[in-house]
Every structure is written in structure tokens, then in C-alpha cells.
Design a protein around this motif. Structure first.
Motif, PDB file in Angstrom:
ATOM      1  N   ALA A  28       0.833  -1.087   0.009  1.00 27.35           N
ATOM      2  CA  ALA A  28      -0.009  -0.150   0.150  1.00 27.35           C
ATOM      3  C   ALA A  28       0.861   1.253  -0.004  1.00 27.35           C
ATOM      4  O   ALA A  28       0.777   2.303  -0.928  1.00 27.35           O
ATOM      5  CB  ALA A  28      -1.020   0.131   1.243  1.00 27.35           C
ATOM      6  N   ALA A  29       1.656   1.438   0.729  1.00 27.13           N
ATOM      7  CA  ALA A  29       2.900   2.254   0.729  1.00 27.13           C
ATOM      8  C   ALA A  29       3.520   2.680  -0.632  1.00 27.13           C
ATOM      9  O   ALA A  29       3.580   3.933  -0.815  1.00 27.13           O
ATOM     10  CB  ALA A  29       4.083   2.138   1.872  1.00 27.13           C
ATOM     11  N   LYS A  34       3.948   5.925  -5.473  1.00 24.23           N
ATOM     12  CA  LYS A  34       3.899   5.964  -6.992  1.00 24.23           C
ATOM     13  C   LYS A  34       2.718   6.928  -7.368  1.00 24.23           C
ATOM     14  O   LYS A  34       2.887   7.784  -8.413  1.00 24.23           O
ATOM     15  CB  LYS A  34       3.696   4.488  -7.643  1.00 24.23           C
ATOM     16  CG  LYS A  34       4.916   3.780  -7.088  1.00 24.23           C
ATOM     17  CD  LYS A  34       4.699   2.558  -7.908  1.00 24.23           C
ATOM     18  CE  LYS A  34       6.079   1.635  -7.603  1.00 24.23           C
ATOM     19  NZ  LYS A  34       5.840   0.336  -7.978  1.00 24.23           N
ATOM     20  N   THR A  35       1.738   6.858  -6.758  1.00 22.73           N
ATOM     21  CA  THR A  35       0.502   7.655  -7.403  1.00 22.73           C
ATOM     22  C   THR A  35       0.895   9.182  -6.865  1.00 22.73           C
ATOM     23  O   THR A  35       0.513   9.992  -7.681  1.00 22.73           O
ATOM     24  CB  THR A  35      -0.725   7.168  -6.492  1.00 22.73           C
ATOM     25  OG1 THR A  35      -0.967   6.035  -6.535  1.00 22.73           O
ATOM     26  CG2 THR A  35      -1.953   8.118  -6.655  1.00 22.73           C
ATOM     27  N   GLY A  36       1.521   9.512  -5.966  1.00 27.92           N
ATOM     28  CA  GLY A  36       1.944  10.732  -5.746  1.00 27.92           C
ATOM     29  C   GLY A  36       3.511  11.351  -6.456  1.00 27.92           C
ATOM     30  O   GLY A  36       3.806  12.408  -6.214  1.00 27.92           O
ATOM     31  N   SER A  67      10.356 -12.670  -9.080  1.00 24.34           N
ATOM     32  CA  SER A  67       8.959 -12.771  -9.199  1.00 24.34           C
ATOM     33  C   SER A  67       8.164 -13.290  -7.972  1.00 24.34           C
ATOM     34  O   SER A  67       6.832 -13.030  -8.043  1.00 24.34           O
ATOM     35  CB  SER A  67       8.619 -13.441 -10.517  1.00 24.34           C
ATOM     36  OG  SER A  67       8.973 -14.863 -10.278  1.00 24.34           O
ATOM     37  N   ARG A  68       8.804 -14.114  -7.129  1.00 21.58           N
ATOM     38  CA  ARG A  68       8.207 -14.869  -6.093  1.00 21.58           C
ATOM     39  C   ARG A  68       8.884 -14.818  -4.690  1.00 21.58           C
ATOM     40  O   ARG A  68      10.162 -15.198  -4.762  1.00 21.58           O
ATOM     41  CB  ARG A  68       7.566 -15.964  -6.623  1.00 21.58           C
ATOM     42  CG  ARG A  68       6.506 -16.634  -5.900  1.00 21.58           C
ATOM     43  CD  ARG A  68       5.842 -18.046  -6.365  1.00 21.58           C
ATOM     44  NE  ARG A  68       5.193 -17.709  -7.592  1.00 21.58           N
ATOM     45  CZ  ARG A  68       4.078 -17.310  -7.608  1.00 21.58           C
ATOM     46  NH1 ARG A  68       3.284 -17.365  -6.918  1.00 21.58           N
ATOM     47  NH2 ARG A  68       3.524 -17.362  -8.819  1.00 21.58           N
ATOM     48  N   TRP A  75       5.528 -11.394  -6.413  1.00 23.11           N
ATOM     49  CA  TRP A  75       6.238  -9.945  -6.150  1.00 23.11           C
ATOM     50  C   TRP A  75       6.270  -9.374  -7.203  1.00 23.11           C
ATOM     51  O   TRP A  75       6.990  -9.849  -8.276  1.00 23.11           O
ATOM     52  CB  TRP A  75       7.708 -10.321  -5.530  1.00 23.11           C
ATOM     53  CG  TRP A  75       8.395  -8.870  -5.167  1.00 23.11           C
ATOM     54  CD1 TRP A  75       9.240  -8.248  -5.726  1.00 23.11           C
ATOM     55  CD2 TRP A  75       8.328  -8.503  -3.616  1.00 23.11           C
ATOM     56  NE1 TRP A  75       9.540  -7.240  -4.990  1.00 23.11           N
ATOM     57  CE2 TRP A  75       8.998  -7.362  -3.780  1.00 23.11           C
ATOM     58  CE3 TRP A  75       7.756  -8.825  -2.609  1.00 23.11           C
ATOM     59  CZ2 TRP A  75       9.295  -6.405  -2.618  1.00 23.11           C
ATOM     60  CZ3 TRP A  75       7.593  -7.912  -1.512  1.00 23.11           C
ATOM     61  CH2 TRP A  75       8.539  -6.671  -1.563  1.00 23.11           C
ATOM     62  N   ARG A  76       5.666  -8.262  -7.501  1.00 26.14           N
ATOM     63  CA  ARG A  76       5.430  -7.440  -8.696  1.00 26.14           C
ATOM     64  C   ARG A  76       6.378  -5.908  -8.723  1.00 26.14           C
ATOM     65  O   ARG A  76       6.201  -5.347  -9.677  1.00 26.14           O
ATOM     66  CB  ARG A  76       3.808  -7.018  -8.949  1.00 26.14           C
ATOM     67  CG  ARG A  76       3.147  -8.545  -9.092  1.00 26.14           C
ATOM     68  CD  ARG A  76       1.691  -8.095  -9.397  1.00 26.14           C
ATOM     69  NE  ARG A  76       0.904  -9.085  -9.584  1.00 26.14           N
ATOM     70  CZ  ARG A  76      -0.481  -9.106  -9.752  1.00 26.14           C
ATOM     71  NH1 ARG A  76      -1.120  -8.145 -10.025  1.00 26.14           N
ATOM     72  NH2 ARG A  76      -1.274 -10.275  -9.806  1.00 26.14           N
ATOM     73  N   LEU A  77       6.926  -5.854  -7.686  1.00 27.10           N
ATOM     74  CA  LEU A  77       7.816  -4.467  -7.709  1.00 27.10           C
ATOM     75  C   LEU A  77       9.242  -4.653  -8.314  1.00 27.10           C
ATOM     76  O   LEU A  77       9.793  -5.342  -8.080  1.00 27.10           O
ATOM     77  CB  LEU A  77       7.819  -4.320  -6.108  1.00 27.10           C
ATOM     78  CG  LEU A  77       6.715  -4.047  -5.284  1.00 27.10           C
ATOM     79  CD1 LEU A  77       7.059  -3.434  -3.771  1.00 27.10           C
ATOM     80  CD2 LEU A  77       5.644  -3.141  -5.940  1.00 27.10           C
ATOM     81  N   ASP A  78       9.568  -3.641  -9.257  1.00 29.77           N
ATOM     82  CA  ASP A  78      10.693  -3.853  -9.955  1.00 29.77           C
ATOM     83  C   ASP A  78      12.015  -3.642  -9.307  1.00 29.77           C
ATOM     84  O   ASP A  78      13.035  -4.152  -9.344  1.00 29.77           O
ATOM     85  CB  ASP A  78      10.374  -2.937 -11.261  1.00 29.77           C
ATOM     86  CG  ASP A  78       9.577  -3.388 -12.283  1.00 29.77           C
ATOM     87  OD1 ASP A  78       9.128  -4.472 -12.232  1.00 29.77           O
ATOM     88  OD2 ASP A  78       8.986  -2.456 -13.049  1.00 29.77           O
TER      89      ASP A  78
END
Length: 544
Positions: A28-29, A34-36, A67-68, A75-78
Motif C-alpha cells: 500500500a505504501a 507512486k501515485t504521488g 517474481s515470487r 512479487w510485482r515490484l521492480d
């Protein structure tokens, strides 16, 4: 019911571990950052107070899992990041700007690896029972200990992260640092940090003489070399020592009297011109932990407050002023007000502890120490390193079991832990050091008397004879030079006849025998009294 001055919260640090929602708070963080575009800023209210919050990120030394995760989670974070919430009281309500905290959010999972500064990779130890979680390390100041978790929830919600992610800290959560303090008028705080004050006395009387954390700091110069009495005085006491001064307490603590760095440049009307007296929790001084449950935070606050109040009361300060703030100075975070539910101060009976330690040392010296006990004490007061029974045995050519037996006989003088030996306190060390010095001086005086030196050399008993001569010096008994002549009768010049003389002679006889010296020579010695009378030693060795 008496009301006492209420200390204020100062520094605080704790690790809050949350596993109820796994890594969801971490993801969530990441999403909100990224949104901000790299951060999020907002304001919120808590208990009617205005606060600001900034969510931002930093690089991480956690090794990217691919990836996991080893736990099976996708795990989807680059890139690996960690996140922080910078939370501050609004500047309009906190012009000083020091009521704040920083919350560092890091991931935890079984099989997690980290990269060290030298490039090596190692496993990160995650407690068994924790599958996936986030650790939130909070470091703050001037916020009540109980409020951090509630303000954290409000701050998270303000930047778009669910507040309920931070509702239930895991039992492995723990406090790392915490301090409560009062601010005292500069012209009233002297008795707290004086050489005979409670801070110095506690360090002198309650700490082992060679524990690694033994530290009584008495620095009266500020960072610029300017003299400021009481600038930084502290004493640290572990759990065992803290219980001696504060029965019922368990937490290791540092008690301190200190000024702000800029104190000397402040005017009389500035709170910073006056020192703080505080007590802080010392997590590194024990092997246990203090959690973050309401009950544990209550214990933390109670012990710290009671410590501060007890030290102030021992120094003679009025901790229950009926009018105004008494000897206390309010500041932006310390109200200098009395409240009814402040814990009752504990009477620090340091004078009693000092007297007890003196009596223990004197009793052993009067009752007499065996040669091995005397050798052990000599080593402890002259060797500045870590000392073990084996070290003592090697130094004096004794069997280690003989040393251990000797030490068991003086357990009220020494502390034995994990094959290490130390004197019970710095004060005991000073008393024993004086006794050892006195004995060594007596030996030196005896050695300067040729006849005695020859006799000692003939018998090959320099060390054991030294114990006997120390006994003579302690009781004011002069051993006549006739010791150098085998055929002459030994003479002991004493004071007046009486029970004290009888006890002293019996003690000397015991030491003489334990030294392996000829029994009959002592028994047949002649006593010469200060009034000119004479008698035989053997008469004083008989019952009666």
C-alpha cells in the motif's frame, strides 16, 4: 493524597511488528508513493491537535526476491524500496518544532536476504512464527508513549493507507529507547549532580567495579570547552543494581542531569538555560525485552517517573510544590505541574548502602582473610582487565578450586558471573584498595627492617608472611625484630589487655597457622603492653 510534579516524555524508539495483513501495508505504501510521484503529503487531527505527515521512500538493502517470495507470495515490484512517514505537530501549534516522529516501514518474510555494505549477501533473521509482516520502527520525541500507535494510524490514513493495518502489534514488538524528564532551575539542581549527590552515589555504590557498562560520567565542560557544572552527568544501572536502589523495578536505566548544548548562550528567562533531570530505558543492558502493550508502556512510564522523582527527592528538591512550579522550569513540552496519580517516590537509602558496604569490608578485615582470599582481592584491585578465578590462580600459583572456595567465602565482597570475578561496587573496590595498600605498605616497612626481611627470605614466605604483617598493622601490633634470630623469643607489642586484644591475638594465630609458620613460635611469643606489663601469647589463646 499528595500530588507530585509530573515528568514529561522525551525520546522514544520502538519496533512495531505487524503481521495480521502480511505485506499489504508495504504494498500500500509503495502504491501511494507512486501515485504521488514519489511522496504524499497531508494534514490530520488527533485528539484535537493538528499534525502534518509526509510519506516518502528510500533505497533498501533487501535483496530483490525475483517474481515470487520464498513464502510463495507473488512479487510485482521492480525495485526494492523502503518507506517512511515523517509525522510532525503543526508548526502553528508547536513553534519549537520538536514534537514529532519518523516511522520506517520495512518488509519481513521468511527467507529474506540483505546485502551488506561490502557487497556480501546474508540471510536476514525473521522470527519463527512470522510468515510475512512489516516492521515499523518509530523514533520520536516529546510525544506520550501510548499515543504513537494511534497517531501512526491517523497519519497512515491521511496519506491513503488503511489505518487498521497498524492496529495489532505482534508480541515480538519491543521498545528500544524511552526517556521521561523534568527541567530544574539551574540554581537548584546542584545537589542532584554533586560529588555526593544521588547520581554519583548510585554509580559508586551499586555498580560492580569492572562491568562493561560501568560508567559514572561527570562532565562539567560543554562542547566548546566552557565550564558548566552539571553539564552532562549520568549513571547507568542494570536490572540487578536498579533493584537495589528501586525495589520493584525491573528495567535497566540511565539517570542523567544535563544541559542543552547552547545553554550558556541563553538568557535566564529561557528554559534552555536550565538543565533536565531524566531517566531513560537502556535496552542494551539486559537480555530481556519490553513490549509495546498498554500494560508494558504503563510499567515503563511508572518506573521512569518514579526514578526521576526519587532522585530529585534524595537531592532535597521539593517534588510536590504547593504554589507555582517550585524548583522546576516549564518548557514547550514539560508543564511543571503536579498531578495526583504520579507514582510515589522511593526513598533512596544510599547512606544505608554505603554503611552496609563499609561494615562488610571491615568485618572481613577484622575476622581475617585467608591467604588465598587476600591474594584474590589484591588481584582484583590491581588488575584492570577481565579477571577470572583461573587468572587469580595462575598469578599466585594456586589451584583454581582453592581460589573458587576462597571467593565463596567472601561473596558479599565480590560478584562472580560466567567465570568472571569483580568487586561488588566501586565503593567496595576503594575500601579494599585502601586495605591492600595499607598491607603492602606494612610489608614494605617490614622489608626495610633487615632482621624481618632475612627471616622472611629464609622461610621463603614473602606472600604469606605479608598477610600476617598486614594483620599486625591493622591492629596496631608491632612484631619485634627478634624474628631474625631463630633462638630468640618473638615479642608482640600491643595496646591494653582486654577482649579486643584477645580476639586480635586469636585472629593472628589463625593467620600464622594458615601461612604454614611454626605454631609453637607464635604460642610462645611474649606480649608487651603499652602500660609496661607483659604476658604470654599462649594465655590469650586458651578459652576464656
Amino acid at each position: 493524597m499528595t500530588g507530585y510534579i509530573e515528568p514529561a516524555p522525551h525520546e522514544f524508539a520502538a519496533n512495531y511488528l505487524f503481521d495480521a495483513n502480511g505485506l499489504a501495508p508495504f504494498f500500500a505504501a509503495d502504491s501511494r508513493v507512486k501515485t504521488g510521484g514519489g511522496s504524499q503529503r497531508s494534514e490530520f487531527c488527533d485528539r484535537g491537535e493538528r499534525w502534518t505527515v509526509t510519506l516518502y521512500y528510500q533505497d533498501s538493502n533487501v535483496v530483490h526476491p525475483g517474481s515470487r517470495l520464498p513464502t510463495g507470495t507473488e512479487w510485482r515490484l521492480d525495485e526494492m524500496r523502503e518507506f517512511r512517514l515523517k509525522v510532525k505537530r503543526h508548526s502553528e501549534e508547536d513553534p519549537v518544532g520538536q514534537q514529532s516522529f519518523n516511522a520506517h516501514i520495512t518488509p519481513r518474510w521468511q527467507g529474506m536476504k540483505v546485502e551488506k555494505s561490502d557487497g556480501t549477501v546474508s540471510d536476514y533473521s525473521v522470527p519463527q512464527g512470522i510468515h510475512e509482516a512489516v516492521n515499523v520502527k518509530i523514533q520520536g520525541s516529546n510525544v506520550a508513549f501510548h499515543r504513537y500507535i494511534h497517531i501512526l494510524q491517523s497519519a497512515a490514513l491521511a496519506v491513503g493507507i488503511r489505518a487498521d493495518y497498524f492496529e495489532e502489534p505482534h508480541e515480538y514488538s519491543n521498545v528500544q529507547d524511552a526517556e521521561r524528564y523534568v527541567r530544574v532551575r539551574e540554581d537548584a539542581s546542584g545537589p542532584v549532580h554533586s560529588r555526593e549527590g544521588p547520581i554519583a552515589s548510585m554509580g559508586h555504590l551499586l555498580e560492580s567495579d569492572r562491568q562493561g557498562y560501568r560508567k559514572v560520567v561527570q562532565n562539567d565542560d560543554d562542547d566548546h570547552g566552557r565550564n558548566l557544572p552539571g553539564y552532562y552527568h549520568t549513571v547507568t544501572l542494570g536490572p540487578r543494581r536498579i533493584r537495589e536502589a528501586f525495589p520493584g523495578h525491573a528495567l535497566p536505566k540511565e539517570i542523567k542531569h544535563y544541559f542543552a548544548r547552547e545553554a550558556l548562550s541563553q538568557g535566564e528567562d529561557s528554559p534552555l538555560a536550565h538543565p533536565k533531570v531524566g531517566a531513560s530505558y537502556q535496552v542494551s543492558r539486559w537480555d530481556e525485552k519490553l513490549g509495546v502493550t498498554p500494560e508494558e508502556l504503563d510499567q515503563l512510564e511508572r518506573e521512569l517517573d518514579q526514578t526521576v522523582l526519587s532522585v530529585l527527592a534524595d537531592a532535597g528538591l521539593d517534588i510536590a510544590p504547593l504554589e507555582g512550579s517550585g524548583p522546576f522550569v516549564p518548557d514547550a513540552y514539560f508543564a511543571a505541574e503536579t498531578i495526583l496519580d504520579t507514582p510515589e517516590p522511593i526513598g533512596l537509602d544510599l547512606t544505608h548502602i554505603r554503611s552496609t558496604q563499609e561494615s562488610v569490608v571491615i568485618r572481613h578485615l577484622v575476622d581475617g582473610l585467608s591467604p588465598v582470599q587476600w591474594e584474590s582481592l589484591q588481584t582484583l584491585v590491581t588488575d584492570g582487565g577481565v579477571v577470572s578465578p583461573a587468572d587469580i590462580a595462575d598469578e599466585h600459583g594456586r589451584h583454581v578450586e582453592s581460589v573458587r572456595r576462597a571467593l565463596r567465602g567472601i561473596e558479599d565482597l565480590v560478584v562472580r558471573e560466567y567465570a568472571k570475578v569483580s568487586l561488588r561496587s566501586s565503593y567496595v573496590a576503594e575500601l579494599v584498595h585502601d586495605a591492600v595498600q595499607e598491607a603492602q605498605e606494612a610489608i614494605r616497612r617490614a622489608a626495610e627492617t633487615g632482621a624481618k626481611a632475612i627471616r622472611v627470605a629464609e622461610q621463603g614466605m614473602e606472600e604469606t608472611m605479608g598477610v600476617f604483617i598486614a594483620w599486625a598493622a591493622r591492629h596496631g601490633i608491632d612484631v619485634n625484630d627478634a624474628l631474625s634470630r631463630r633462638e630468640a623469643r618473638m615479642q608482640l607489642r600491643v595496646g591494653e589487655a582486654g577482649r579486643d586484644t584477645r580476639r586480635a591475638i586469636k585472629e593472628g594465630f589463625r593467620i600464622w597457622r594458615e601461612a604454614g609458620l611454626p605454631t609453637e613460635r607464635f604460642r610462645m611469643a611474649q606480649l608487651q603492653f603499652s602500660n609496661g606489663g607483659v604476658s604470654d601469647v599462649w594465655r590469650y589463646l586458651n578459652p576464656g
